[in-house]
Design a protein around this motif. Structure first.
Motif, PDB file in Angstrom:
ATOM      1  N   HIS A 190       0.676  -1.076   0.054  1.00  0.00           N
ATOM      2  CA  HIS A 190      -0.081   0.125   0.008  1.00  0.00           C
ATOM      3  C   HIS A 190       0.877   1.241  -0.105  1.00  0.00           C
ATOM      4  CE1 HIS A 190      -3.525  -2.668   1.473  1.00  0.00           C
ATOM      5  NE2 HIS A 190      -2.385  -3.035   2.143  1.00  0.00           N
ATOM      6  N   THR A 191       0.638   2.194  -0.901  1.00  0.00           N
ATOM      7  CA  THR A 191       1.151   3.502  -0.831  1.00  0.00           C
ATOM      8  C   THR A 191       0.172   4.300   0.257  1.00  0.00           C
ATOM      9  OG1 THR A 191      -0.181   4.452  -2.614  1.00  0.00           O
ATOM     10  CG2 THR A 191       1.975   3.564  -3.245  1.00  0.00           C
ATOM     11  N   THR A 192       0.681   5.371   0.767  1.00  0.00           N
ATOM     12  CA  THR A 192      -0.277   6.279   1.739  1.00  0.00           C
ATOM     13  C   THR A 192      -0.345   7.261   1.291  1.00  0.00           C
ATOM     14  OG1 THR A 192       1.962   6.883   2.906  1.00  0.00           O
ATOM     15  CG2 THR A 192       1.169   4.833   3.517  1.00  0.00           C
ATOM     16  N   GLN A 193      -1.356   8.133   2.046  1.00  0.00           N
ATOM     17  CA  GLN A 193      -1.819   9.482   1.771  1.00  0.00           C
ATOM     18  C   GLN A 193      -2.082   9.976   3.452  1.00  0.00           C
ATOM     19  OE1 GLN A 193      -2.636  10.975  -1.271  1.00  0.00           O
ATOM     20  NE2 GLN A 193      -2.501  12.842   0.295  1.00  0.00           N
ATOM     21  N   THR A 194      -1.158  11.015   3.636  1.00  0.00           N
ATOM     22  CA  THR A 194      -0.939  11.423   4.986  1.00  0.00           C
ATOM     23  C   THR A 194      -2.357  12.310   5.326  1.00  0.00           C
ATOM     24  OG1 THR A 194      -0.075  12.905   6.792  1.00  0.00           O
ATOM     25  CG2 THR A 194       0.134  13.765   4.313  1.00  0.00           C
ATOM     26  N   THR A 195      -2.979  12.123   6.679  1.00  0.00           N
ATOM     27  CA  THR A 195      -4.135  12.733   6.834  1.00  0.00           C
ATOM     28  C   THR A 195      -3.524  14.095   8.105  1.00  0.00           C
ATOM     29  OG1 THR A 195      -4.443  11.725   9.084  1.00  0.00           O
ATOM     30  CG2 THR A 195      -5.563  10.787   6.778  1.00  0.00           C
TER      31      THR A 195
ATOM     32  N   ALA B 178     -11.392  -1.379   5.497  1.00  0.00           N
ATOM     33  CA  ALA B 178     -12.136  -1.239   6.655  1.00  0.00           C
ATOM     34  C   ALA B 178     -11.458   0.317   7.020  1.00  0.00           C
ATOM     35  CB  ALA B 178     -11.923  -2.136   7.656  1.00  0.00           C
ATOM     36  N   GLN B 179     -10.883   0.888   6.261  1.00  0.00           N
ATOM     37  CA  GLN B 179     -10.419   2.202   6.638  1.00  0.00           C
ATOM     38  C   GLN B 179      -9.180   2.382   7.411  1.00  0.00           C
ATOM     39  OE1 GLN B 179     -14.012   2.317   6.038  1.00  0.00           O
ATOM     40  NE2 GLN B 179     -13.672   2.098   4.083  1.00  0.00           N
ATOM     41  N   SER B 180      -8.620   1.253   8.020  1.00  0.00           N
ATOM     42  CA  SER B 180      -7.775   1.184   8.849  1.00  0.00           C
ATOM     43  C   SER B 180      -6.612   1.969   8.622  1.00  0.00           C
ATOM     44  CB  SER B 180      -7.033  -0.362   9.171  1.00  0.00           C
ATOM     45  OG  SER B 180      -8.107  -1.170   9.707  1.00  0.00           O
ATOM     46  N   VAL B 181      -5.976   2.735   9.359  1.00  0.00           N
ATOM     47  CA  VAL B 181      -4.853   3.697   9.296  1.00  0.00           C
ATOM     48  C   VAL B 181      -3.459   3.287   9.502  1.00  0.00           C
ATOM     49  CG1 VAL B 181      -6.334   5.508   9.144  1.00  0.00           C
ATOM     50  CG2 VAL B 181      -4.995   5.073  11.296  1.00  0.00           C
ATOM     51  N   ALA B 182      -2.406   3.829   9.093  1.00  0.00           N
ATOM     52  CA  ALA B 182      -0.979   3.425   9.367  1.00  0.00           C
ATOM     53  C   ALA B 182      -0.362   4.537  10.046  1.00  0.00           C
ATOM     54  CB  ALA B 182      -0.119   3.295   8.227  1.00  0.00           C
ATOM     55  N   VAL B 183       0.654   4.504  10.861  1.00  0.00           N
ATOM     56  CA  VAL B 183       1.044   5.569  11.521  1.00  0.00           C
ATOM     57  C   VAL B 183       2.405   5.627  11.214  1.00  0.00           C
ATOM     58  CG1 VAL B 183       1.874   6.446  13.822  1.00  0.00           C
ATOM     59  CG2 VAL B 183      -0.320   5.212  13.458  1.00  0.00           C
ATOM     60  N   SER B 184       3.185   6.898  11.202  1.00  0.00           N
ATOM     61  CA  SER B 184       4.554   7.225  11.062  1.00  0.00           C
ATOM     62  C   SER B 184       4.959   8.141  12.322  1.00  0.00           C
ATOM     63  CB  SER B 184       5.188   7.659   9.818  1.00  0.00           C
ATOM     64  OG  SER B 184       4.680   9.154   9.579  1.00  0.00           O
ATOM     65  N   GLY B 185       6.161   7.700  12.789  1.00  0.00           N
ATOM     66  CA  GLY B 185       6.616   8.604  14.078  1.00  0.00           C
ATOM     67  C   GLY B 185       5.684   8.511  15.040  1.00  0.00           C
ATOM     68  N   LEU B 186       5.504   9.800  15.713  1.00  0.00           N
ATOM     69  CA  LEU B 186       4.744   9.810  17.073  1.00  0.00           C
ATOM     70  C   LEU B 186       3.287  10.236  16.637  1.00  0.00           C
ATOM     71  CD1 LEU B 186       7.535  11.467  19.109  1.00  0.00           C
ATOM     72  CD2 LEU B 186       6.700   9.209  19.351  1.00  0.00           C
ATOM     73  N   ASP B 187       3.279  10.920  15.431  1.00  0.00           N
ATOM     74  CA  ASP B 187       2.068  11.689  15.418  1.00  0.00           C
ATOM     75  C   ASP B 187       1.249  11.831  14.280  1.00  0.00           C
ATOM     76  OD1 ASP B 187       3.860  13.390  14.311  1.00  0.00           O
ATOM     77  OD2 ASP B 187       4.214  14.800  15.786  1.00  0.00           O
ATOM     78  N   TYR B 189      -0.628  10.308  10.809  1.00  0.00           N
ATOM     79  CA  TYR B 189      -1.561   9.277  10.238  1.00  0.00           C
ATOM     80  C   TYR B 189      -1.516   9.230   9.078  1.00  0.00           C
ATOM     81  CZ  TYR B 189      -2.459   9.139  15.527  1.00  0.00           C
ATOM     82  OH  TYR B 189      -2.207   8.793  16.736  1.00  0.00           O
ATOM     83  N   HIS B 190      -1.951   7.974   8.245  1.00  0.00           N
ATOM     84  CA  HIS B 190      -2.009   7.777   7.070  1.00  0.00           C
ATOM     85  C   HIS B 190      -2.958   6.912   6.550  1.00  0.00           C
ATOM     86  CE1 HIS B 190       2.491   9.380   6.777  1.00  0.00           C
ATOM     87  NE2 HIS B 190       2.210   8.823   7.930  1.00  0.00           N
ATOM     88  N   THR B 191      -4.013   7.166   5.596  1.00  0.00           N
ATOM     89  CA  THR B 191      -4.571   6.401   4.931  1.00  0.00           C
ATOM     90  C   THR B 191      -3.898   5.395   3.639  1.00  0.00           C
ATOM     91  OG1 THR B 191      -5.497   8.005   3.287  1.00  0.00           O
ATOM     92  CG2 THR B 191      -6.828   7.459   5.364  1.00  0.00           C
ATOM     93  N   THR B 192      -4.440   4.638   3.145  1.00  0.00           N
ATOM     94  CA  THR B 192      -3.573   3.942   2.144  1.00  0.00           C
ATOM     95  C   THR B 192      -4.250   3.654   1.140  1.00  0.00           C
ATOM     96  OG1 THR B 192      -4.489   1.563   2.951  1.00  0.00           O
ATOM     97  CG2 THR B 192      -2.649   2.466   3.935  1.00  0.00           C
ATOM     98  N   GLN B 193      -3.652   3.276  -0.195  1.00  0.00           N
ATOM     99  CA  GLN B 193      -4.087   3.052  -1.360  1.00  0.00           C
ATOM    100  C   GLN B 193      -3.203   1.723  -1.863  1.00  0.00           C
ATOM    101  OE1 GLN B 193      -6.196   4.985  -3.437  1.00  0.00           O
ATOM    102  NE2 GLN B 193      -6.083   3.264  -4.598  1.00  0.00           N
ATOM    103  N   THR B 194      -4.101   0.836  -2.171  1.00  0.00           N
ATOM    104  CA  THR B 194      -3.359  -0.778  -2.342  1.00  0.00           C
ATOM    105  C   THR B 194      -2.809  -0.767  -3.645  1.00  0.00           C
ATOM    106  OG1 THR B 194      -3.598  -2.923  -2.347  1.00  0.00           O
ATOM    107  CG2 THR B 194      -5.705  -1.697  -3.246  1.00  0.00           C
ATOM    108  N   THR B 195      -1.592  -1.028  -3.830  1.00  0.00           N
ATOM    109  CA  THR B 195      -1.315  -1.183  -5.164  1.00  0.00           C
ATOM    110  C   THR B 195      -1.168  -2.614  -5.686  1.00  0.00           C
ATOM    111  OG1 THR B 195       1.138  -2.109  -4.115  1.00  0.00           O
ATOM    112  CG2 THR B 195       0.758   0.306  -4.590  1.00  0.00           C
TER     113      THR B 195
END
Lengths: 208, 208
Positions: A190-195, B178-187, B189-195
């Motif tokens: 998955h690529t990402t799109q920051t919120t 299910a719109q689960s999100v990813a995190v980077s660092g401490l703060d 948030y990122h939505t995703t786009q499948t490849t």
């Protein structure tokens, strides 16, 4: 519609079905290539999705190694040499990175087989030239998880190379801008799109 | 332009800068809310970004707990009761989930403070009603990582509730749906786009 699965439902799942199912449940995962050499200098490259931040000072990252998986050469090399590299997988190298998970013979270099390029710096373990975020690691500890005979391999970051442009003013790395990807389950990228970034949370700010 | 940082460069980073910097280096992370109660039934809720898949059979997930962080009530509760829930954070609940990381007093319920809703099933620990993917966990092991006094908490999945529509034919869960999100660092948030999903990698397929 929602489905609920209990232990007895998990127990009757076919093995490969269960692997796909459970592997997706922890959420999104990191995608890193581990570069190693054995004592004779033979290169090995393996993708892992279990790298996890353990602490900033000392700078520690752990990853999980299953017994008898394709990472076994990687683990043997790490134990033999004490050194390895971690290389973020970005959107332009997903296919090559995934191919490194094939069960190649011991002395086959996954670099050669995947078309990825070894890059040597000051240490003995090769980086992946195509990666934009590259870490050099020293082995610090191997913890055995008796519950399922896995190992939790802990290393300390010795060196970091990354694009200067992704470093925010406060030290945060905008890894999305380096096209780092996330993984779900065994085989989806998955690529990402920051919120956006959120402020440090404090009590009594009201309900968000 | 690329920047390289060595141990001595990491050593002179200001503490908070270093935390942001190193926390981003492992790659994308999962975002889960841990729901617990103490022995008196007081609720606690805490966001963690360190959940990692450990194995499918038994179905194990680990997470990292730092000493003296906001998760300390969570850990005390898990050790007291042996049970907890893991609840995926989705795009519609990022602000509330992040707010749970504030340092609330011991008997303050983060459910009340964040506007998230406790949902009780068969066990004593509360789920988060807003989450679409919810796991009930039993504590199996706490491993101490002496290097930095963290704990690696390992639990076994007892129950899974999720939208039926995200289960692929082979058991893979399409957590992006299910719109689960990813995190980077401490703060961040990122939505995703499948490849897309990739086939199980085999040797001798040619360079990808």
């Amino acid at each position: 519609m929602q489905s609920t699965f209990r232990l007895k439902d998990l127990a009757i799942m076919e093995q490969r079905y269960r692997a796909h199912f459970v592997n997706s449940l922890s959420g999104f995962k990191s995608a890193n290539l581990i570069g190693t050499v054995d004592a004779q200098g033979n290169e090995n490259l393996s993708i892992v999705s279990s790298c996890v931040h353990l602490g900033a000072d000392p700078a520690l990252i752990g990853f999980v190694s299953r017994p008898n998986t394709v990472e076994r050469h990687t683990i043997e090399n790490i134990k033999a040499t004490g050194e390895y590299t971690l290389n973020h997988v970005h959107a332009g190298m997903i296919n090559a990175a995934h191919q490194s998970s094939a069960r190649y013979a011991r002395h086959t270099s996954e670099f050669t087989e995947t078309g990825l390029t070894p890059l040597y710096g000051e240490g003995i373990a090769p980086f992946v030239a195509q990666s934009k975020i590259r870490l050099y690691m020293s082995l610090r500890e191997c913890l055995t998880i008796e519950l399922n005979s896995t190992e939790f391999i802990i290393g300390e970051i010795q060196q970091v190379t990354l694009p200067s442009s992704i470093i925010a003013e406060d030290g945060k790395l905008l890894i999305e801008n380096a096209q780092s990807v996330a993984v779900s389950g065994l085989d989806e990228y998955h690529t990402t799109q920051t919120t956006g970034r959120l402020a440090y949370a404090k009590p009594n700010q009201g309900i968000p």
